[in-house]
Motif scaffolding. Structure first.
Motif, PDB file in Angstrom:
ATOM      1  N   GLN A  53      36.086  49.896  43.592  1.00  0.00           N
ATOM      2  CA  GLN A  53      36.984  49.001  43.007  1.00  0.00           C
ATOM      3  C   GLN A  53      37.492  48.038  43.998  1.00  0.00           C
ATOM      4  N   TYR A  54      37.393  48.438  45.229  1.00  0.00           N
ATOM      5  CA  TYR A  54      37.980  47.738  46.135  1.00  0.00           C
ATOM      6  C   TYR A  54      37.177  47.384  47.431  1.00  0.00           C
ATOM      7  N   PRO A  55      36.083  46.410  47.104  1.00  0.00           N
ATOM      8  CA  PRO A  55      35.070  46.106  48.306  1.00  0.00           C
ATOM      9  C   PRO A  55      35.709  45.828  49.459  1.00  0.00           C
ATOM     10  N   THR A  88      45.476  45.397  37.416  1.00  0.00           N
ATOM     11  CA  THR A  88      44.499  44.724  37.250  1.00  0.00           C
ATOM     12  C   THR A  88      43.005  45.017  37.719  1.00  0.00           C
ATOM     13  N   ARG A  89      43.074  45.186  39.183  1.00  0.00           N
ATOM     14  CA  ARG A  89      42.223  45.354  40.016  1.00  0.00           C
ATOM     15  C   ARG A  89      41.777  46.883  39.785  1.00  0.00           C
ATOM     16  N   PHE A  90      42.666  47.759  39.601  1.00  0.00           N
ATOM     17  CA  PHE A  90      42.043  49.148  39.183  1.00  0.00           C
ATOM     18  C   PHE A  90      41.411  49.283  38.034  1.00  0.00           C
ATOM     19  N   LYS A  91      41.794  48.628  36.950  1.00  0.00           N
ATOM     20  CA  LYS A  91      41.100  48.757  35.738  1.00  0.00           C
ATOM     21  C   LYS A  91      39.813  48.161  35.436  1.00  0.00           C
ATOM     22  N   ALA A  92      39.574  47.052  36.515  1.00  0.00           N
ATOM     23  CA  ALA A  92      38.190  46.482  36.153  1.00  0.00           C
ATOM     24  C   ALA A  92      37.152  47.336  36.500  1.00  0.00           C
ATOM     25  N   LYS A  93      36.099  47.203  35.813  1.00  0.00           N
ATOM     26  CA  LYS A  93      35.179  48.025  35.747  1.00  0.00           C
ATOM     27  C   LYS A  93      33.674  47.382  36.211  1.00  0.00           C
ATOM     28  N   LYS A  94      33.537  46.304  35.562  1.00  0.00           N
ATOM     29  CA  LYS A  94      32.058  45.692  35.774  1.00  0.00           C
ATOM     30  C   LYS A  94      32.215  44.716  37.304  1.00  0.00           C
ATOM     31  N   PRO A  95      30.951  44.896  37.796  1.00  0.00           N
ATOM     32  CA  PRO A  95      30.885  44.557  39.305  1.00  0.00           C
ATOM     33  C   PRO A  95      31.098  43.050  39.283  1.00  0.00           C
ATOM     34  N   ASP A  96      30.843  42.279  38.440  1.00  0.00           N
ATOM     35  CA  ASP A  96      30.949  40.818  38.711  1.00  0.00           C
ATOM     36  C   ASP A  96      32.555  40.703  38.614  1.00  0.00           C
ATOM     37  N   LYS A  97      33.122  41.273  37.520  1.00  0.00           N
ATOM     38  CA  LYS A  97      34.516  40.965  37.408  1.00  0.00           C
ATOM     39  C   LYS A  97      35.290  41.649  38.745  1.00  0.00           C
ATOM     40  N   ILE A  98      35.056  42.773  39.372  1.00  0.00           N
ATOM     41  CA  ILE A  98      35.478  43.177  40.774  1.00  0.00           C
ATOM     42  C   ILE A  98      35.330  42.138  41.661  1.00  0.00           C
ATOM     43  N   GLN A  99      34.033  41.763  41.676  1.00  0.00           N
ATOM     44  CA  GLN A  99      33.665  40.752  42.699  1.00  0.00           C
ATOM     45  C   GLN A  99      34.677  39.590  42.733  1.00  0.00           C
ATOM     46  N   GLN A 100      34.908  38.784  41.446  1.00  0.00           N
ATOM     47  CA  GLN A 100      35.716  37.913  41.363  1.00  0.00           C
ATOM     48  C   GLN A 100      37.236  38.093  41.667  1.00  0.00           C
ATOM     49  N   LEU A 101      37.667  39.398  41.270  1.00  0.00           N
ATOM     50  CA  LEU A 101      39.017  39.579  41.523  1.00  0.00           C
ATOM     51  C   LEU A 101      39.219  39.957  42.963  1.00  0.00           C
ATOM     52  N   THR A 102      38.202  40.246  43.730  1.00  0.00           N
ATOM     53  CA  THR A 102      38.293  40.619  45.206  1.00  0.00           C
ATOM     54  C   THR A 102      38.711  39.060  45.789  1.00  0.00           C
ATOM     55  N   GLY A 103      38.199  38.004  45.245  1.00  0.00           N
ATOM     56  CA  GLY A 103      38.707  36.691  45.608  1.00  0.00           C
ATOM     57  C   GLY A 103      39.907  36.374  45.130  1.00  0.00           C
ATOM     58  N   THR A 104      40.330  36.497  43.872  1.00  0.00           N
ATOM     59  CA  THR A 104      41.417  35.953  43.536  1.00  0.00           C
ATOM     60  C   THR A 104      42.630  36.896  43.658  1.00  0.00           C
ATOM     61  N   LEU A 105      42.528  38.297  43.775  1.00  0.00           N
ATOM     62  CA  LEU A 105      43.531  39.198  43.706  1.00  0.00           C
ATOM     63  C   LEU A 105      43.367  39.949  44.818  1.00  0.00           C
ATOM     64  N   PRO A 106      43.089  39.644  46.072  1.00  0.00           N
ATOM     65  CA  PRO A 106      42.538  40.513  47.185  1.00  0.00           C
ATOM     66  C   PRO A 106      43.712  41.473  47.494  1.00  0.00           C
ATOM     67  N   VAL A 107      43.425  42.954  47.713  1.00  0.00           N
ATOM     68  CA  VAL A 107      44.255  43.917  48.096  1.00  0.00           C
ATOM     69  C   VAL A 107      44.678  44.034  49.358  1.00  0.00           C
ATOM     70  N   THR A 108      45.608  44.870  49.789  1.00  0.00           N
ATOM     71  CA  THR A 108      45.757  45.379  51.312  1.00  0.00           C
ATOM     72  C   THR A 108      46.112  46.836  50.999  1.00  0.00           C
ATOM     73  N   PHE A 109      45.611  47.606  52.181  1.00  0.00           N
ATOM     74  CA  PHE A 109      45.541  48.971  52.255  1.00  0.00           C
ATOM     75  C   PHE A 109      46.854  48.941  53.170  1.00  0.00           C
ATOM     76  N   VAL A 110      47.976  49.565  52.871  1.00  0.00           N
ATOM     77  CA  VAL A 110      49.161  49.782  53.658  1.00  0.00           C
ATOM     78  C   VAL A 110      49.232  51.196  53.996  1.00  0.00           C
ATOM     79  N   ILE A 111      49.052  51.287  55.189  1.00  0.00           N
ATOM     80  CA  ILE A 111      48.854  53.133  55.837  1.00  0.00           C
ATOM     81  C   ILE A 111      50.105  53.309  56.352  1.00  0.00           C
TER      82      ILE A 111
END
Length: 286
Positions: A53-55, A88-111
């Motif tokens: 989900q989170y490349p 929206t990021r978590f529910k995306a399943k298709k690789p192309d959709k995930i790749q697209q959202l990685t650009g438009t909705l990039p996540v942060t891992f808050v440790i």
């Protein structure tokens, strides 16, 4: 390698205590980051693998490590955390959709915790020692961050969370070990919002009251979600006693009523669709 996360109990109210550290509560979803033999895997709190989900998080630290934190999306327009975008990021399943959202909705891992490092299990160390180790880590990219914390002054932090309309705060005992279950050493205080609604019907199956609020011009009541939590058996009995006279119709799932019964609910926030997020019944309004 998955480790069951330590879960929060709920504090009755904001509090200050020199034995605790206090952190902002991040409005995302829990993530266990596991790097073993150089391979990174990501898990939800329920041990669901969400690695694909989170490349942007599949980057390595200098040694094998297991981290606990929250994955979140920060809206660049407001600077605030946007829970709907992370869903929206978590529910995306298709690789192309995930790749697209990685650009438009990039996540942060808050440790906020480190559980294993360089082959050592750290869960029995006091929290404050684990925090010191965390502070010394070199993060692999700007998609990773450490949660800030203060010592003792929980009420002051909670006031900041209220002023910024953030989700709340977490208090953690400095000397706490990492328990793989819910434990009182970690406590949350949610920054609830309160709103008055009309009950416009109810679900036929599992419990749920339909909530409605006035439209902007006040001439109609529009749907605002379903209240599923907070009502006691006494509340439900009182509702049942008066609702029958207000029924206007039904379909396969719901019974509909005149909007005569008013209630106060607490909620996390409004969704972009104008619905109550996680509404909890608090009282009827007479």
């Amino acid at each position: 390698m998955f480790i069951s996360p330590m879960l929060l109990e709920t504090a009755a109210a904001p509090f200050s205590d020199s034995r605790y550290i206090f952190e902002p509560k991040i409005d995302g979803h829990r993530l266990i980051y596991s790097q073993q033999n150089g391979t990174v895997r990501l898990f939800t709190r329920h041990n669901n693998d969400c690695t694909h989900q989170y490349p942007e998080l599949l980057l390595s630290f200098d040694d094998d490590i297991i981290l606990d934190g929250e994955v979140a999306f920060y809206d660049p327009a407001t600077g605030l955390v946007d829970f709907e975008s992370i869903m929206t990021r978590f529910k995306a399943k298709k690789p192309d959709k995930i790749q697209q959202l990685t650009g438009t909705l990039p996540v942060t891992f808050v440790i906020f915790d480190v559980l294993h490092y360089k082959g050592q299990d750290l869960q029995q160390l006091p929290l404050i020692q684990r925090k010191e180790l965390l502070a010394g880590l070199t993060l692999p990219s700007d998609r990773f961050g450490l949660i800030p914390f203060i010592e003792g002054a929980g009420e002051a932090l909670f006031k900041q969370m209220q002023d910024l309309s953030l989700e709340g705060m977490v208090g953690k005992k400095k000397d706490s070990k990492y328990y793989n279950r819910r434990h009182s050493a970690w406590q949350k205080v949610i920054n609830w919002s309160y709103v008055d609604v009309f009950i416009t019907g109810y679900r036929k199956g599992e419990f749920g009251w339909l909530a409605g609020v006035p439209t902007s011009n006040g001439d109609k009541i529009r749907p605002a979600g379903i209240i599923e939590f907070g009502a006691s058996p006494t509340h439900k009995k009182a509702f049942s006693g008066v609702s029958k006279a207000l029924i206007t119709g039904e379909d396969r799932e719901y019974v509909y009523m005149e909007p005569r019964i008013r209630a106060r609910v607490k909620m996390r926030n409004w969704t972009k669709a104008g619905l109550l997020r996680s509404p909890v019944f608090t009282e009827f309004i007479v």
